[in-house]
Design a protein around this motif. Sequence first.
Motif, PDB file in Angstrom:
ATOM      1  N   VAL A  72       0.815  -1.229   0.000  1.00 37.78           N
ATOM      2  CA  VAL A  72       0.000   0.000   0.000  1.00 37.78           C
ATOM      3  C   VAL A  72       0.842   1.270   0.000  1.00 37.78           C
ATOM      4  O   VAL A  72       0.297   2.367  -0.106  1.00 37.78           O
ATOM      5  N   THR A  73       2.166   1.130   0.106  1.00 32.99           N
ATOM      6  CA  THR A  73       3.014   2.332   0.123  1.00 32.99           C
ATOM      7  C   THR A  73       3.900   2.435  -1.115  1.00 32.99           C
ATOM      8  O   THR A  73       3.787   3.391  -1.881  1.00 32.99           O
ATOM      9  N   ILE A  74       4.770   1.472  -1.309  1.00 36.10           N
ATOM     10  CA  ILE A  74       5.730   1.573  -2.417  1.00 36.10           C
ATOM     11  C   ILE A  74       5.496   0.537  -3.512  1.00 36.10           C
ATOM     12  O   ILE A  74       6.169   0.562  -4.541  1.00 36.10           O
ATOM     13  N   GLY A  75       4.561  -0.378  -3.293  1.00 35.37           N
ATOM     14  CA  GLY A  75       4.315  -1.421  -4.283  1.00 35.37           C
ATOM     15  C   GLY A  75       3.703  -0.883  -5.562  1.00 35.37           C
ATOM     16  O   GLY A  75       2.914   0.064  -5.536  1.00 35.37           O
ATOM     17  N   SER A  76       4.068  -1.496  -6.681  1.00 30.88           N
ATOM     18  CA  SER A  76       3.539  -1.061  -7.980  1.00 30.88           C
ATOM     19  C   SER A  76       2.847  -2.195  -8.732  1.00 30.88           C
ATOM     20  O   SER A  76       2.422  -2.021  -9.867  1.00 30.88           O
ATOM     21  N   THR A  77       2.736  -3.361  -8.092  1.00 32.50           N
ATOM     22  CA  THR A  77       2.152  -4.525  -8.768  1.00 32.50           C
ATOM     23  C   THR A  77       0.853  -4.989  -8.122  1.00 32.50           C
ATOM     24  O   THR A  77       0.361  -6.081  -8.427  1.00 32.50           O
ATOM     25  N   GLY A  78       0.299  -4.180  -7.212  1.00 28.53           N
ATOM     26  CA  GLY A  78      -1.007  -4.480  -6.652  1.00 28.53           C
ATOM     27  C   GLY A  78      -1.092  -5.782  -5.893  1.00 28.53           C
ATOM     28  O   GLY A  78      -0.148  -6.208  -5.217  1.00 28.53           O
ATOM     29  N   ILE A  79      -2.243  -6.440  -6.022  1.00 28.31           N
ATOM     30  CA  ILE A  79      -2.491  -7.682  -5.311  1.00 28.31           C
ATOM     31  C   ILE A  79      -1.538  -8.781  -5.752  1.00 28.31           C
ATOM     32  O   ILE A  79      -1.157  -9.657  -4.966  1.00 28.31           O
ATOM     33  N   TYR A  80      -1.113  -8.722  -7.026  1.00 25.76           N
ATOM     34  CA  TYR A  80      -0.151  -9.704  -7.533  1.00 25.76           C
ATOM     35  C   TYR A  80       1.133  -9.641  -6.726  1.00 25.76           C
ATOM     36  O   TYR A  80       1.643 -10.663  -6.252  1.00 25.76           O
ATOM     37  N   GLY A  81       1.673  -8.435  -6.571  1.00 28.33           N
ATOM     38  CA  GLY A  81       2.907  -8.275  -5.826  1.00 28.33           C
ATOM     39  C   GLY A  81       2.764  -8.690  -4.380  1.00 28.33           C
ATOM     40  O   GLY A  81       3.671  -9.300  -3.805  1.00 28.33           O
TER      41      GLY A  81
END
Length: 226
Positions: A72-81
Motif C-alpha cells: 500500500v506504500t511503495i508497491g507497484s504490482t497491486g495484489i499480484y505483488g
Amino acid sequence: MSKTTRNSNKIKTIAAVGLFSALAYVACVLFHFKAGFLTFDLKDAFMTVGAMMFGPLYGFAMVLIVSLIEAVTIGSTGIYGFIMNVLSSTAFVCVGSLIYYKRRKVSTAIIAMAASVVSMTAVMMAANLLITPYYMNVSVEAVGKMIPTLFLPFNLTKAVFNAALTFVLYAPITVALTKAGFIHAEIGKSRKTPKRTVIIIVCAVLVAVAALVYFFTGLDGSFNFA
C-alpha cells in the motif's frame, strides 16, 4: 514464572517483532535490486533473524505486516505483488526458522538456510507458473520458457543472498537485543568461539557478494536507491 513476568516478556516480544518488521520495511524501501520487472531486497533476512529468535508464527506475522505495508506504500504490482511477496517470504522465513528455532546450533542454521533457499525457489517456480500468466497476460507456456533463463536464477540468487545476509546479521542483532533486554540471555548467548564466528561471517559475506556479482552480470541486474 509469574503472570506479570509472562506479560512483560510478551510485550517485549511484540516490541521486538515490531522492530524487525520496521527494519525489514526500511530495507525494502531503501534498497531495490531489479532484474527486468522483478525486484528483490533485503527484507527476508531481517524477518528470518526475528523468526529464528521468536518462532515461525511470529515470522509469518512479520511477513504479512511487511508485505501489506509494502503493497500500500511503495508497491507497484497491486495484489499480484502482495501475493507473490507473501508466498516468497513465508517459504523463506518460516521454513528456516521452523528448523532452527528448537535447535539453535550452527549446523542446524546451515541446514535451515539451505532449506529456506530450496523451499522459496520451489514455491516461486510454482507460483510463477500459476499466477504470473494472469499478471502478464501471457500463456503458461510463455512463462515456462522464462523459468530457466529468468525466474529460476533470479529467485535462487535472491534466496542465497538473503540466506548469507541472515548469517551476517544474526550474531550482532542477538547481542544487541540481549543487552537491551528484549530476549533471554540464553537465546542471545553465542555457542560459537569468536574465531568460528568470524569465519562464518566472512564466508557469508563472500557468498552474498558472489550472489550480487552474478545478479549484476548474469541477470543484468541494477541497484536502485528509493
